[in-house]
Design a protein around this motif. Structure first.
Motif, PDB file in Angstrom:
ATOM      1  N   ILE A   6     -19.724  53.179   7.137  1.00 17.62           N
ATOM      2  CA  ILE A   6     -20.556  52.049   7.556  1.00 17.62           C
ATOM      3  C   ILE A   6     -19.637  50.954   8.073  1.00 17.62           C
ATOM      4  N   THR A   7     -19.890  50.511   9.289  1.00 18.27           N
ATOM      5  CA  THR A   7     -19.012  49.550   9.932  1.00 18.27           C
ATOM      6  C   THR A   7     -19.819  48.514  10.702  1.00 18.27           C
ATOM      7  N   GLY A   8     -19.129  47.570  11.281  1.00 20.44           N
ATOM      8  CA  GLY A   8     -19.756  46.483  12.031  1.00 20.44           C
ATOM      9  C   GLY A   8     -18.766  45.348  12.129  1.00 20.44           C
ATOM     10  N   GLY A   9     -18.936  44.517  13.136  1.00 19.01           N
ATOM     11  CA  GLY A   9     -18.019  43.393  13.312  1.00 19.01           C
ATOM     12  C   GLY A   9     -18.157  42.367  12.195  1.00 19.01           C
ATOM     13  N   ILE A  10     -17.178  41.491  12.090  1.00 20.39           N
ATOM     14  CA  ILE A  10     -17.212  40.435  11.085  1.00 20.39           C
ATOM     15  C   ILE A  10     -18.505  39.624  11.238  1.00 20.39           C
ATOM     16  N   GLY A  11     -19.182  39.379  10.119  1.00 15.36           N
ATOM     17  CA  GLY A  11     -20.419  38.608  10.144  1.00 15.36           C
ATOM     18  C   GLY A  11     -21.665  39.408  10.488  1.00 15.36           C
ATOM     19  N   SER A  12     -21.516  40.728  10.639  1.00 21.60           N
ATOM     20  CA  SER A  12     -22.691  41.548  11.008  1.00 21.60           C
ATOM     21  C   SER A  12     -23.622  41.769   9.821  1.00 21.60           C
ATOM     22  N   GLY A  13     -23.073  41.671   8.614  1.00 22.04           N
ATOM     23  CA  GLY A  13     -23.907  41.859   7.419  1.00 22.04           C
ATOM     24  C   GLY A  13     -23.722  43.197   6.731  1.00 22.04           C
ATOM     25  N   LYS A  14     -22.544  43.811   6.900  1.00 21.86           N
ATOM     26  CA  LYS A  14     -22.265  45.113   6.262  1.00 21.86           C
ATOM     27  C   LYS A  14     -22.452  45.047   4.749  1.00 21.86           C
ATOM     28  N   SER A  15     -21.958  43.972   4.147  1.00 19.06           N
ATOM     29  CA  SER A  15     -21.982  43.875   2.673  1.00 19.06           C
ATOM     30  C   SER A  15     -23.408  43.859   2.140  1.00 19.06           C
ATOM     31  N   ILE A  16     -24.294  43.132   2.818  1.00 20.67           N
ATOM     32  CA  ILE A  16     -25.699  43.074   2.391  1.00 20.67           C
ATOM     33  C   ILE A  16     -26.331  44.463   2.510  1.00 20.67           C
ATOM     34  N   VAL A  17     -26.078  45.129   3.618  1.00 17.24           N
ATOM     35  CA  VAL A  17     -26.620  46.471   3.833  1.00 17.24           C
ATOM     36  C   VAL A  17     -26.097  47.428   2.750  1.00 17.24           C
ATOM     37  N   CYS A  18     -24.813  47.318   2.427  1.00 15.57           N
ATOM     38  CA  CYS A  18     -24.230  48.189   1.391  1.00 15.57           C
ATOM     39  C   CYS A  18     -24.852  47.924   0.029  1.00 15.57           C
TER      40      CYS A  18
END
Length: 199
Positions: A6-18
């Protein structure tokens, strides 16, 4: 076991999705957190970092001096490449050890901002990209990391893979743009991954 990046640029919201995936019972490997842990606890890596960047890499208490290391490598592409060449292989090994212990899960997630840049994509079979508009990402980071200037955030973004390329290479795209609800998208991807994990 099915391994999913799971990836995405800084500020994309990866942590919330995880966090949503974690609530569904899926183990999540946080590459950024584990890299810091490995840099602190792996004796081979510690020695390599000291030999390469000097004694100041660790403070008098033996703790990683992240601000010193960041200052040394941030605007020095060659030194950053050197740091990554030392850290990334140890994190890959840590992930293999971690994933071998996740025997009860239908699949696992590896969260990494630098999924392609660090070659972490080679350790997973499918990739989810979390996407958000650039201006929204910058605004989120400014709210979260009040110590960062906009120029700092833009410099980080410039070092990451372009959004268009991340989207093209993704197996699943999750839009965290304030227009589409995140949880239903996670549930839909989760159902597809459960199916894939049994094939």
């Amino acid at each position: 076991m099915l391994k999913v990046g799971i990836t995405g640029g800084i500020g994309s919201g990866k942590s919330i999705v995880c966090r949503v995936f974690a609530l569904l019972g899926i183990p999540v490997y946080d590459s950024d957190f584990r890299a810091k842990w490995v840099m602190q606890h792996d004796p081979v890596l510690r020695e390599n970092l000291i030999q390469t960047f000097g004694e100041k890499v660790y403070d008098t208490a033996g703790l990683l001096n992240r601000s010193y290391l960041a200052a040394v490598v941030f605007n020095e592409p060659e030194k950053l490449r050197l740091l990554n060449s030392l850290v990334h292989p140890r994190v890959r090994e840590d992930f293999l050890n971690w994933s071998a212990n996740q025997t009860q899960a239908p699949y696992i997630l590896k969260e990494a901002a630098l999924m392609y840049e660090s070659n972490a994509h080679k350790q997973v079979q499918k990739i989810i990209t979390v996407s958000a508009p650039l201006n929204m990402r910058i605004e989120r980071v400014q709210q979260r990391d009040t110590h960062r200037q906009q120029t700092d955030i833009e410099a980080i973004i410039a070092k990451q893979l372009p959004e268009e390329e991340r989207l093209q290479r993704a197996d699943f795209v999750l839009y965290n743009d304030g227009q589409q609800l995140v949880i239903p998208q996670v549930v839909a991807i989760h159902k597809k991954l459960l199916t894939l994990s049994t094939q």
